[in-house]
Design a protein around this motif. Structure first.
Motif, mmCIF file in Angstrom:
data_model
loop_
_atom_site.group_PDB
_atom_site.id
_atom_site.type_symbol
_atom_site.label_atom_id
_atom_site.label_comp_id
_atom_site.label_asym_id
_atom_site.label_seq_id
_atom_site.Cartn_x
_atom_site.Cartn_y
_atom_site.Cartn_z
ATOM 1 N N ASN A 246 -6.279 -27.887 17.264
ATOM 2 C CA ASN A 246 -5.193 -27.400 16.432
ATOM 3 C C ASN A 246 -6.277 -26.702 15.355
ATOM 4 O O ASN A 246 -5.771 -25.502 14.616
ATOM 5 C CB ASN A 246 -3.976 -27.867 16.119
ATOM 6 N N GLU A 255 -1.941 -20.632 14.598
ATOM 7 C CA GLU A 255 -1.573 -21.785 15.689
ATOM 8 C C GLU A 255 -0.850 -20.989 16.808
ATOM 9 O O GLU A 255 -1.255 -21.579 17.885
ATOM 10 C CB GLU A 255 -0.937 -23.124 14.928
ATOM 11 N N LYS A 256 -0.061 -19.917 16.417
ATOM 12 C CA LYS A 256 0.622 -19.497 17.606
ATOM 13 C C LYS A 256 0.152 -18.349 18.336
ATOM 14 O O LYS A 256 0.453 -17.947 19.442
ATOM 15 C CB LYS A 256 2.107 -18.799 17.061
ATOM 16 N N ASN A 261 -5.184 -19.852 21.081
ATOM 17 C CA ASN A 261 -5.003 -21.059 21.884
ATOM 18 C C ASN A 261 -5.931 -20.851 23.174
ATOM 19 O O ASN A 261 -6.300 -21.716 23.839
ATOM 20 C CB ASN A 261 -3.476 -20.626 22.536
ATOM 21 N N TYR A 289 1.298 -24.775 23.496
ATOM 22 C CA TYR A 289 1.299 -23.249 23.304
ATOM 23 C C TYR A 289 2.626 -22.533 23.762
ATOM 24 O O TYR A 289 3.355 -21.799 23.272
ATOM 25 C CB TYR A 289 0.239 -22.598 24.058
ATOM 26 N N GLU A 292 5.343 -22.292 21.382
ATOM 27 C CA GLU A 292 5.061 -21.497 20.184
ATOM 28 C C GLU A 292 5.324 -19.987 20.447
ATOM 29 O O GLU A 292 5.934 -19.361 19.772
ATOM 30 C CB GLU A 292 3.857 -21.868 19.634
ATOM 31 N N ASP A 293 4.505 -19.515 21.318
ATOM 32 C CA ASP A 293 4.643 -17.954 21.863
ATOM 33 C C ASP A 293 5.577 -17.793 22.695
ATOM 34 O O ASP A 293 5.202 -18.220 23.879
ATOM 35 C CB ASP A 293 3.232 -17.564 22.062
ATOM 36 N N PHE A 302 -2.101 -16.210 29.163
ATOM 37 C CA PHE A 302 -2.821 -17.852 28.681
ATOM 38 C C PHE A 302 -2.647 -18.466 30.081
ATOM 39 O O PHE A 302 -3.709 -19.409 30.291
ATOM 40 C CB PHE A 302 -1.792 -18.239 27.619
#
Length: 463
Positions: A246, A255-256, A261, A289, A292-293, A302
Motif C-alpha cells: 500500500n 490507494e483506490k 493497484n 482493491y 475500494e474501486d 484490474f
C-alpha cells in the motif's frame, strides 16, 4: 491470507489464569509423535480444525465435555493454525511436543493458554500477539500526528516489546527455527506501522508526509527475506506485506486508483520469486482493491491483469465470487437484507430504517479506540449535518456484551443495532474492515457502499 480483524484487544498476564488441564512436562521420547488437545469453554461448534499453510489437515470433534485429544504419529515441526470458527490462532509444534490448549470463546485470544511440552514458546507467542494487538488498538490516532511524535511513540513500544522478546528468549532457550517466527512477530508489527504511517497520515490529514521522512526511513526493508516460504501464511508477515504494498507508491498515494493497484501487482510479481508467496500477495491485493474501486471497467482491467499474473486457480474463483458479491452493493441498488436487533432484542426491518439519508458504520468491543472515536466522529457530524442519520451496527458475537457497552457509553445521536449473524453480514455486505462505512439513500438504496469515516474528504459525501 487476509488478516482477520475480530480479535480480543486486551491483555491479561498468562500467569493470572488457572489452567484446568494437566500441564505435566513429559520426558522426551524417541520418534516424532505429537499430541494436541484441550478444552473449549462456550464452544461455537463441535469442531476444532488444525491447519497448515491455510489448508485444513485435520478435523477434530469435541467430546461431551467440550474437550479433545489427538495423537499424530508424525507431525512436521513448524507453524500451524488451529481454528474454532469464527476465530483462529497460531500454534508452533516441535518434534515430540504435547500441547494442550484452554480457551473461552467469549474472549478467545485473551483466555487462550497452552500447557504441556512446548507450552513456553506458544505462551510467548500469544503474549506478544496480545501486546501487539493492544498497541494496534492504542495507536489508532497516532497516524494523525507529526513524524517526530509518531516515531518516538512507535520506537518506545518496539523497544519495550524487544526487551520482552530478549528476556523470554534467554529464559526459554528456543532454537533458530522457532526464532524465525518469534522475531517476525516482533519486527513485522513495528515495520507495518512504519509502512502505514505515510499513506494513512495523508488519507486522514491531507498532508503529504513522504518528503519529510529521513533518507534512511525504509532501511529496515533490507533486513526482510521476502521469499521465505515458511512465513507465507504467518499473519504478522502477511500484514506487513499488505502495508508495504500500500505504501510503495507513496508519491502517488491514491490507494483506490486502478493504476496504483496494477502497479502493486507488478511490484509483487517482480519482488517475490517464490510462487506460493507471490500468489498469496496477489490474492491479497486483489481482495483489497475490490473493496475500494467500484468502477466496473476498472475492475475488469484490474482482474485481467490479476488473472494473468496469478497461478492460484482456487483463489481466482474466490476473488471472482467476491467481485460478484460486491456488485450487489453498487450505487442505486437496494441494500441486501440482514438480521438486526435493537436494544430490546426486537428484530428490526431494514426496510423501515432509512427514512433519511443515513451513514452506516460498524464497531466491536474488540477495538475500543475505534468504537469511541467512531461514535465521537458520528456525533460531531450529526450536529453539523442534521439531515443525515447515523446508524451504528455492532458485530460482536455476544448480544449481552453489546448491551453492557450500550449501558456503559449511553451513546447519543446514533441509532444502535446489533448484527445477529456475523457471517451473514460479512457475506452480504462484504464487511471485512472495521473502518468501512456505507452511505444509504432514503428508502434503502445505496449511495456509496465503500467509504471511510476517517477519510479527510469524507464530509464531501454529506454535502
Amino acid at each position: 491470507m487476509i488478516a482477520y480483524f475480530k480479535k480480543i484487544l486486551f491483555l491479561l498476564p498468562i500467569t493470572s489464569i488457572t489452567l484446568l488441564c494437566s500441564c505435566k512436562q513429559e520426558t522426551k521420547e524417541e520418534g516424532s509423535k505429537a499430541y494436541f488437545g484441550g478444552e473449549i469453554i462456550n464452544p461455537n461448534s463441535k469442531f476444532v480444525y488444525l491447519c497448515k499453510d491455510n489448508e485444513v489437515i485435520d478435523t477434530i470433534e469435541l467430546d461431551a465435555k467440550n474437550r479433545f485429544l489427538k495423537t499424530y504419529e508424525t507431525l512436521e515441526p513448524g507453524m500451524y493454525t488451529f481454528k474454532h470458527e469464527p476465530e483462529y490462532q497460531q500454534i508452533y509444534f516441535e518434534k515430540n511436543d504435547s500441547l494442550m490448549i484452554r480457551l473461552n470463546t467469549n474472549e478467545f485470544d485473551n483466555s487462550l493458554t497452552f500447557c504441556g511440552r512446548g507450552d513456553e514458546k506458544n505462551n510467548f507467542l500469544i503474549e506478544l500477539f496480545l501486546k501487539n494487538e493492544e498497541d494496534k488498538n492504542a495507536s489508532f490516532d497516532l497516524y494523525d500526528k507529526d513524524f517526530k511524535t509518531f516515531s518516538k511513540a512507535t520506537d518506545k513500544n518496539y523497544n519495550a516489546c524487544k526487551s520482552f522478546y530478549l528476556r523470554r528468549q534467554t529464559e526459554v532457550g528456543w532454537d533458530e527455527d522457532f526464532d524465525l517466527y518469534a522475531k517476525a512477530m516482533l519486527d513485522m508489527h513495528y515495520f507495518a506501522k512504519k509502512e502505514m504511517y505515510p499513506f494513512v497520515h495523508e488519507r486522514r490529514t491531507n498532508e503529504k508526509i513522504c518528503k519529510f521522512l529521513p533518507n534512511n526511513y525504509y532501511d529496515f526493508r533490507k533486513k526482510i527475506d521476502f521469499n521465505n516460504e515458511k512465513l507465507t501464511s504467518f499473519s504478522p508477515f502477511v500484514r506487513y506485506l499488505t502495508s508495504m504494498l500500500n505504501n510503495v507508491t507513496c508519491k502517488d498515494n491514491d490507494e483506490k486508483s486502478l493504476e496504483n493497484n496494477i502497479k502493486k501487482l507488478h511490484v509483487a510479481d517482480s519482488l517475490f520469486t517464490n510462487v506460493k508467496i507471490k500468489n498469496s500477495i496477489l490474492n491479497n491485493i486483489a481482495f483489497m482493491y475490490l473493496l475500494e474501486d467500484q468502477n466496473m471497467m476498472n475492475n475488469k482491467a484490474f482482474l485481467d491483469k490479476y488473472f494473468k499474473l496469478s497461478t492460484d486457480k482456487d483463489k481466482q474463483k474466490e476473488i471472482k465470487k467476491i467481485e460478484e458479491s460486491i456488485q450487489h452493493l453498487s450505487p442505486n441498488k437496494l441494500l441486501p437484507t440482514i438480521d438486526l436487533v435493537d436494544a430490546n432484542g426486537k428484530l428490526v426491518s431494514i426496510n423501515n430504517l432509512f427514512t433519511k439519508n443515513t451513514v452506516v458504520f460498524f464497531w466491536t468491543s474488540e477495538a475500543k479506540s475505534h468504537l469511541e472515536l467512531a461514535h465521537q466522529r458520528a456525533t460531531e457530524l450529526k450536529l453539523k449535518y442534521p439531515n443525515w442519520d447515523f446508524l451504528a451496527i455492532n458485530i460482536d458475537d455476544s448480544d449481552k456484551q453489546w448491551q453492557n457497552l450500550l449501558t456503559k457509553y449511553n451513546f447519543k445521536n446514533t441509532t444502535e443495532l446489533h448484527a445477529t449473524n456475523f457471517q451473514d453480514i460479512k457475506d452480504k455486505w462484504v464487511i471485512t474492515k472495521i473502518h468501512r462505512v456505507m452511505l444509504i439513500n432514503v428508502g434503502g438504496t445505496i449511495k456509496n457502499g465503500f467509504v471511510s469515516l476517517f477519510d479527510a474528504i469524507f464530509e464531501n459525501y454529506l454535502k
